[in-house]
Write a protein that holds these residues in place. Structure first.
Motif, PDB file in Angstrom:
ATOM      1  N   ASP A 173       0.819  -1.209   0.000  1.00  0.00           N
ATOM      2  CA  ASP A 173       0.000   0.000   0.000  1.00  0.00           C
ATOM      3  C   ASP A 173       0.856   1.263   0.000  1.00  0.00           C
ATOM      4  O   ASP A 173       0.586   2.212  -0.752  1.00  0.00           O
ATOM      5  N   TRP A 174       1.884   1.263   0.845  1.00  0.00           N
ATOM      6  CA  TRP A 174       2.758   2.437   0.898  1.00  0.00           C
ATOM      7  C   TRP A 174       3.520   2.625  -0.412  1.00  0.00           C
ATOM      8  O   TRP A 174       3.676   3.756  -0.902  1.00  0.00           O
TER       9      TRP A 174
ATOM     10  N   ALA B 168       3.164   5.840  -3.061  1.00  0.00           N
ATOM     11  CA  ALA B 168       4.328   6.598  -3.534  1.00  0.00           C
ATOM     12  C   ALA B 168       4.442   6.545  -5.056  1.00  0.00           C
ATOM     13  O   ALA B 168       4.678   7.574  -5.716  1.00  0.00           O
TER      14      ALA B 168
ATOM     15  N   ILE C 190      -1.305  11.699   4.873  1.00  0.00           N
ATOM     16  CA  ILE C 190      -0.382  10.728   5.462  1.00  0.00           C
ATOM     17  C   ILE C 190      -0.711  10.479   6.936  1.00  0.00           C
ATOM     18  O   ILE C 190      -0.722   9.332   7.401  1.00  0.00           O
TER      19      ILE C 190
ATOM     20  N   TYR D 229      -3.898   8.386   7.148  1.00  0.00           N
ATOM     21  CA  TYR D 229      -3.665   7.002   6.741  1.00  0.00           C
ATOM     22  C   TYR D 229      -2.846   6.253   7.786  1.00  0.00           C
ATOM     23  O   TYR D 229      -3.093   5.080   8.062  1.00  0.00           O
ATOM     24  N   ALA D 230      -1.876   6.942   8.388  1.00  0.00           N
ATOM     25  CA  ALA D 230      -1.070   6.317   9.439  1.00  0.00           C
ATOM     26  C   ALA D 230      -1.939   5.953  10.643  1.00  0.00           C
ATOM     27  O   ALA D 230      -1.774   4.877  11.246  1.00  0.00           O
TER      28      ALA D 230
END
Length: 382
Positions: A262-263, A267, A283, A286-287
């Motif tokens: 996903d990360w 990106a 971000i 999402y984190a």
């Protein structure tokens, strides 16, 4: 000297991450008006279903690589048909979202998948409402809301399409357990494609005829055979890569690979599609959501360990911990009857399922430990 089994495991994980990310980016490129400009998501999904169904037919009936399950008309009508209906819906809504919102934001919204599946499972009575799980689901939801608030190019229509697709997929997962498991039937990736893909194609034909056929008649839509063929091949290959990965790893490893994917995808999407802008609030949100998902995964692993080893001593746990990852890969057998590969009793709940979002045709139980995602699917390109 290189450990060959371990090396192969990492190779399979790499292939899975590559294909899962590639299918999503490829679909976005095909559908986006700014790139290939084929803004017909139902048509694209039907191409995937037709290709996957045809390949599965040859594997099952012609080459006989796998054997079909004992499928009666009653089981097909009461189990496969409703599952296919929600599967087709999840693909339709999920692919349509690419026309309105960015890949990065879609991946952030997909963090809601455990929440949707847990809610559907509780409503259907196959899982119990628990305070600790509810708090994790709340944390995930808050994270997604924060991420949505930070989205520069927020589009309500695209968000509604994606969230609707997520809940349709969650209901499909629950129905898979309630209906198929009640009949003692499980499906592996090939037999899933064989039975579900043609039925999903039929369900998709209705909205296609009403919504996209008129557009195709009046618009000059470019059709490149090799583009669509390669796109369908990638989607099919993703299904099979999941099969390879979960056969060699445990549920924990698959979950970690899914988060990594996903990360990476978020990106990559900002590089390949410059219009996809990520903000700091995106971000952060999402984190926060991922923290909730990680805690949820931990609770599930802890519960299963406790149920399997209620009075196990510390030395015994230390001795067995290193075996845990491999033991957790009891895959593709949520029920009592083999779908081609063997039989096993399943005790998982739909809220434990974790599929890659791109591969919903993969059997819904990754393991007796790590069922939540694909991911990631829709196997055919969500």
């Amino acid at each position: 000297m290189i450990n060959k089994p371990l090396f192969l495991t990492y190779v399979y994980l790499f292939i899975y991450i590559l294909l899962s990310s590639g299918v999503i980016l490829y679909n976005k490129w095909v559908l986006s008006p700014k790139y290939f400009n084929f803004p017909l998501p139902i048509t694209l999904t039907m191409i995937h279903m037709a290709f996957s169904g045809a390949v599965a037919f040859f594997l099952v009936r012609v080459f006989k690589i796998v054997s079909p399950v004992k499928m009666t008309f009653e089981i097909y009508a009461t189990c496969v048909v409703p599952i296919s209906a929600f599967f087709a819906s999840s693909l339709w809504f999920g692919n349509t979202a690419y026309l309105h919102i960015s890949v990065a934001f879609i991946q952030m919204l997909k963090a809601l998948m455990p929440v949707a599946t847990f809610l559907m499972a509780v409503l259907c009575g196959i899982d119990k409402a628990r305070c600790d799980v509810f708090l994790n689901m709340l944390l995930v939801s808050v994270g997604v809301v924060v991420s949505s608030y930070g989205e520069i190019h927020f589009n309500a229509v695209g968000t509604v399409y994606q969230v609707t697709g997520i809940f349709a997929e969650a209901l499909r997962l629950v129905l898979t357990q309630v209906l198929l498991q009640k009949k003692g039937l499980t499906l592996n990736p090939i037999t899933s494609l064989y039975y579900i893909a043609p039925c999903s194609f039929v369900f998709l034909f209705v909205p296609w005829y009403l919504l996209e056929k008129p557009v195709m008649e009046v618009s000059q839509i470019q059709f490149n055979f090799w583009i669509f063929f390669s796109n369908a091949v990638c989607a099919l290959a993703l299904n099979f890569s999941i099969f390879l990965v979960i056969g060699r790893t445990g549920a924990v490893t698959i979950r970690v690979a899914g988060v990594l994917k996903d990360w990476i995808l978020i990106a990559l999407s900002t590089v390949i599609f410059p219009e996809s802008t990520i903000t700091g609030l995106n971000i952060i949100g999402y984190a926060i959501a991922l923290c909730g998902v990680v805690m949820y995964n931990y609770i599930k692993v802890r519960d299963v360990r406790a149920s399997q080893n209620p009075v196990e001593s510390l030395p015994d746990r230390i001795t067995k911990d290193w075996k845990f990852e491999k033991k957790s890969s009891d895959i593709y057998v949520p029920d009592n009857i083999d779908d081609n590969e063997g039989s096993s009793g399943g005790n998982g709940t739909a809220s434990d399922m974790k599929l890659d979002e791109e591969t919903p045709l993969v059997s819904s139980r990754l393991s007796h430990i790590g069922r939540t995602q694909l991911t990631n699917q829709y196997a055919t390109g969500k």
